[in-house]
Design an enzyme around this catalytic site. Structure first.
Site, short mmCIF file in Angstrom:
data_model
loop_
_atom_site.label_atom_id
_atom_site.label_comp_id
_atom_site.label_asym_id
_atom_site.label_seq_id
_atom_site.Cartn_x
_atom_site.Cartn_y
_atom_site.Cartn_z
N ARG A 1 2.69 -8.57 8.18
CA ARG A 1 3.42 -8.28 9.41
C ARG A 1 3.70 -6.78 9.54
O ARG A 1 3.61 -6.22 10.64
CB ARG A 1 4.70 -9.11 9.35
CG ARG A 1 5.68 -8.99 10.44
CD ARG A 1 5.23 -9.64 11.71
NE ARG A 1 6.34 -9.50 12.64
CZ ARG A 1 6.69 -8.36 13.19
NH1 ARG A 1 5.99 -7.27 12.96
NH2 ARG A 1 7.73 -8.29 13.99
N ARG B 1 8.97 -15.32 7.49
CA ARG B 1 9.58 -14.25 6.70
C ARG B 1 10.08 -14.62 5.32
O ARG B 1 10.42 -13.74 4.54
CB ARG B 1 10.70 -13.59 7.52
CG ARG B 1 10.15 -12.80 8.69
CD ARG B 1 11.21 -12.54 9.72
NE ARG B 1 11.68 -13.81 10.24
CZ ARG B 1 12.57 -13.92 11.21
NH1 ARG B 1 13.10 -12.84 11.75
NH2 ARG B 1 12.94 -15.10 11.64
N ARG C 1 9.66 -23.53 10.17
CA ARG C 1 9.62 -22.09 9.95
C ARG C 1 9.14 -21.71 8.55
O ARG C 1 9.51 -20.66 8.02
CB ARG C 1 10.98 -21.44 10.24
CG ARG C 1 11.48 -21.65 11.66
CD ARG C 1 10.56 -20.97 12.67
NE ARG C 1 11.21 -20.78 13.95
CZ ARG C 1 11.64 -19.61 14.41
NH1 ARG C 1 11.49 -18.52 13.71
NH2 ARG C 1 12.19 -19.53 15.59
N TYR D 1 14.98 -20.18 28.14
CA TYR D 1 14.52 -18.80 27.94
C TYR D 1 14.02 -18.17 29.24
O TYR D 1 14.25 -16.99 29.51
CB TYR D 1 13.40 -18.75 26.89
CG TYR D 1 13.92 -18.84 25.47
CD1 TYR D 1 14.58 -17.76 24.89
CD2 TYR D 1 13.77 -19.99 24.72
CE1 TYR D 1 15.07 -17.83 23.59
CE2 TYR D 1 14.26 -20.08 23.42
CZ TYR D 1 14.91 -18.99 22.86
OH TYR D 1 15.40 -19.06 21.59
N ASP E 1 4.25 -19.37 18.64
CA ASP E 1 5.64 -19.40 19.09
C ASP E 1 5.74 -20.30 20.32
O ASP E 1 4.76 -20.47 21.05
CB ASP E 1 6.16 -18.00 19.43
CG ASP E 1 7.68 -17.96 19.36
OD1 ASP E 1 8.22 -17.74 18.26
OD2 ASP E 1 8.34 -18.22 20.40
O1 CP3 Z 1 7.43 -23.20 11.80
C1 CP3 Z 1 6.55 -22.35 11.53
O2 CP3 Z 1 6.42 -21.87 10.40
C2 CP3 Z 1 5.58 -21.95 12.61
C3 CP3 Z 1 5.92 -20.79 13.34
C4 CP3 Z 1 6.99 -20.78 14.39
C5 CP3 Z 1 7.52 -19.57 14.89
N1 CP3 Z 1 8.34 -19.85 15.93
C6 CP3 Z 1 7.19 -18.22 14.37
C7 CP3 Z 1 8.15 -17.12 14.57
C8 CP3 Z 1 7.59 -21.83 15.13
C9 CP3 Z 1 7.43 -23.33 15.00
C10 CP3 Z 1 8.42 -21.21 16.11
C11 CP3 Z 1 9.18 -21.97 17.12
C12 CP3 Z 1 10.24 -21.30 17.86
N2 CP3 Z 1 10.24 -20.04 18.41
C13 CP3 Z 1 11.45 -21.93 18.25
C14 CP3 Z 1 11.81 -23.37 17.97
C15 CP3 Z 1 12.21 -23.57 16.56
C16 CP3 Z 1 13.61 -23.16 16.23
O3 CP3 Z 1 13.74 -22.36 15.30
O4 CP3 Z 1 14.55 -23.64 16.88
C17 CP3 Z 1 12.21 -21.00 18.98
C18 CP3 Z 1 13.58 -21.22 19.57
C19 CP3 Z 1 11.42 -19.81 19.08
C20 CP3 Z 1 11.76 -18.56 19.80
C21 CP3 Z 1 11.85 -17.41 18.88
N3 CP3 Z 1 10.78 -16.84 18.22
C22 CP3 Z 1 13.01 -16.70 18.52
C23 CP3 Z 1 14.40 -17.00 19.01
C24 CP3 Z 1 12.62 -15.69 17.64
C25 CP3 Z 1 13.48 -14.58 17.08
C26 CP3 Z 1 14.39 -15.08 16.06
C27 CP3 Z 1 13.70 -15.12 14.73
O5 CP3 Z 1 13.55 -16.22 14.18
O6 CP3 Z 1 13.34 -14.03 14.30
C28 CP3 Z 1 11.22 -15.83 17.43
C29 CP3 Z 1 10.37 -15.00 16.56
C30 CP3 Z 1 9.55 -15.66 15.52
N4 CP3 Z 1 8.81 -16.79 15.73
C31 CP3 Z 1 9.37 -15.22 14.18
C32 CP3 Z 1 8.48 -16.14 13.58
C33 CP3 Z 1 7.93 -16.08 12.18
C34 CP3 Z 1 9.98 -13.97 13.57
C35 CP3 Z 1 9.39 -12.75 14.16
C36 CP3 Z 1 8.81 -11.74 13.20
O7 CP3 Z 1 8.03 -12.05 12.29
O8 CP3 Z 1 9.14 -10.58 13.41
#
Ligand code: CP3
Length: 343
Positions: A39, A30, A26, A154, A76
């Site tokens: 964003r 953010r 991640r 999911y 994602d």
């Molecule tokens: O790692 C990185 O920097 C690459 C980007 C990345 C994102 N999601 C961007 C994202 C990666 C590798 C993911 C994987 C992901 N997505 C997982 C597995 C990793 C983990 O954390 O367990 C999961 C479970 C998801 C599903 C997901 N996407 C959720 C539950 C959420 C909301 C919660 C949150 O973190 O805000 C997202 C949204 C998301 N994916 C964001 C980002 C940067 C935030 C959204 C935003 O910018 O508004």
């Protein structure tokens, strides 16, 4: 393309390196002010994911800002259900939501799979190509996908949950249907990851974020066999398997034959070495909350972790970095690893 800083690739293959490579799950997101301002100009998260030049830009932000040893493509895990015919929404401050979910045989039958589904994700491959071009061999690019069990959870649950009891219910009430769905997800994930490799990623990570909600027995039945199919199918680049909460399955994760086993922060390095042996390359596993502590404490804990793993190690956190982590502390973590030298 020749990669100049190939520490991650060499470490993943088990070669000796002067120090461990470092990146953060991640890292593209953010924690970075550049990410937050870009964003804010957009209609939403999906616009960023689906616009290749923006996804590439966000992928490169932590490379410039933090000096990490690898980039991870901004995307994602939920693009897979969408490509199969189950669209997701990303709700501000709430998280993902699926307007439709999978409940019946008919729902599973209606999903597309494999190459047909992977064909829907051209925007991801395009973002990978743009990123690889812009990196110009500086560091490797990591591609990723969710593990079949996590994607399943999911698709059936319809969004995040503390228990995922709706998803787990299907495993108990209709295991045959659950296996059919897991198989479709697996075939799609394999096609998708192969395309990402063709587009230019040098390493692939599988995120089993919800591994920890299954019982050990269920993890063996509903998760590991599908992970195995993926690990066996991706042969041209190293793979990293990260199953959060699956401490009970460390030996089986090792036996998948994946080059790297990712560890969450609940697994002490000494125990990991006992279960996995001295030769298994591991990734992890500092508690993400350590990065809220003062800099000297972060340095101490990072070095202690590196020493305890004793090599064959890619430094990372034990899960994704939290959005409110002070950027200076993330830099302290990265710079501590970059100054470290193995004896
Ligand atoms: O790692 C990185 O920097 C690459 C980007 C990345 C994102 N999601 C961007 C994202 C990666 C590798 C993911 C994987 C992901 N997505 C997982 C597995 C990793 C983990 O954390 O367990 C999961 C479970 C998801 C599903 C997901 N996407 C959720 C539950 C959420 C909301 C919660 C949150 O973190 O805000 C997202 C949204 C998301 N994916 C964001 C980002 C940067 C935030 C959204 C935003 O910018 O508004």
């Amino acid at each position: 393309m020749k990669i100049h800083n190939d520490l991650l690739l060499r470490a993943a293959k088990g070669e000796k390196t002067i120090r461990p490579p470092v990146w953060l799950m991640r890292q593209a997101g953010r924690i970075l002010p550049q990410y937050r301002s870009l964003r804010a100009e957009l209609s939403g998260f999906k616009e960023l994911v689906e616009t290749p030049h923006l996804a590439a830009e966000v992928t490169l932000q932590p490379v410039d800002e933090l000096g990490v040893d690898a980039a991870i493509i901004f995307s994602d895990i939920l693009v897979i259900p969408e490509a199969m015919g189950l669209p997701y929404e990303m709700i501000e401050k709430v998280g993902p939501r699926f307007p439709r979910t999978i409940q019946s045989t008919k729902d599973v039958d209606n999903l597309i799979q494999g190459n047909d589904a992977a064909d829907q994700l051209g925007y991801v491959y395009e973002a990978v190509k743009l990123t690889v071009g812009a990196l110009n061999g500086k560091i490797p690019l990591i591609g990723f996908a969710g593990a079949p069990w996590t994607i399943f959870s999911y698709m059936v649950e319809g969004g995040g949950s503390k228990t995922f009891s709706t998803a787990k219910k299907m495993l108990y009430k209709n295991p045959v249907l659950a296996h059919q769905l897991l198989d479709k997800i697996t075939q799609t994930t394999i096609s998708y990851l192969k395309r990402k490799v063709e587009a230019g990623v040098s390493v692939v990570q599988i995120f089993d974020s919800w591994a920890g909600i299954l019982s050990p027995e269920q993890y063996r039945e509903f998760a590991l066999p599908y992970m195995k199919q993926i690990a066996d199918s991706i042969t041209s680049v190293p793979t990293i398997v990260f199953a959060r909460g699956a401490w009970h399955a460390l030996e089986e994760l090792h036996q998948l034959g994946s080059e790297v086993v990712g560890l969450d922060w609940t697994i002490p390095p000494v125990i990991a070495r006992e279960k996995l042996g001295a030769l298994q390359v591991v990734q992890g596993n500092l508690d993400p909350c350590t990065l809220y502590a003062p800099p000297t404490f972060i340095e101490e804990k990072t070095i202690e972790m590196i020493r305890q793993f004793g090599g064959k190690h890619i430094v990372n956190l034990g899960h994704g970095v939290y959005p409110d982590t002070p950027l200076e502390n993330v830099k302290t973590f990265v710079n501590t690893v970059k100054s470290f030298r193995y004896a």
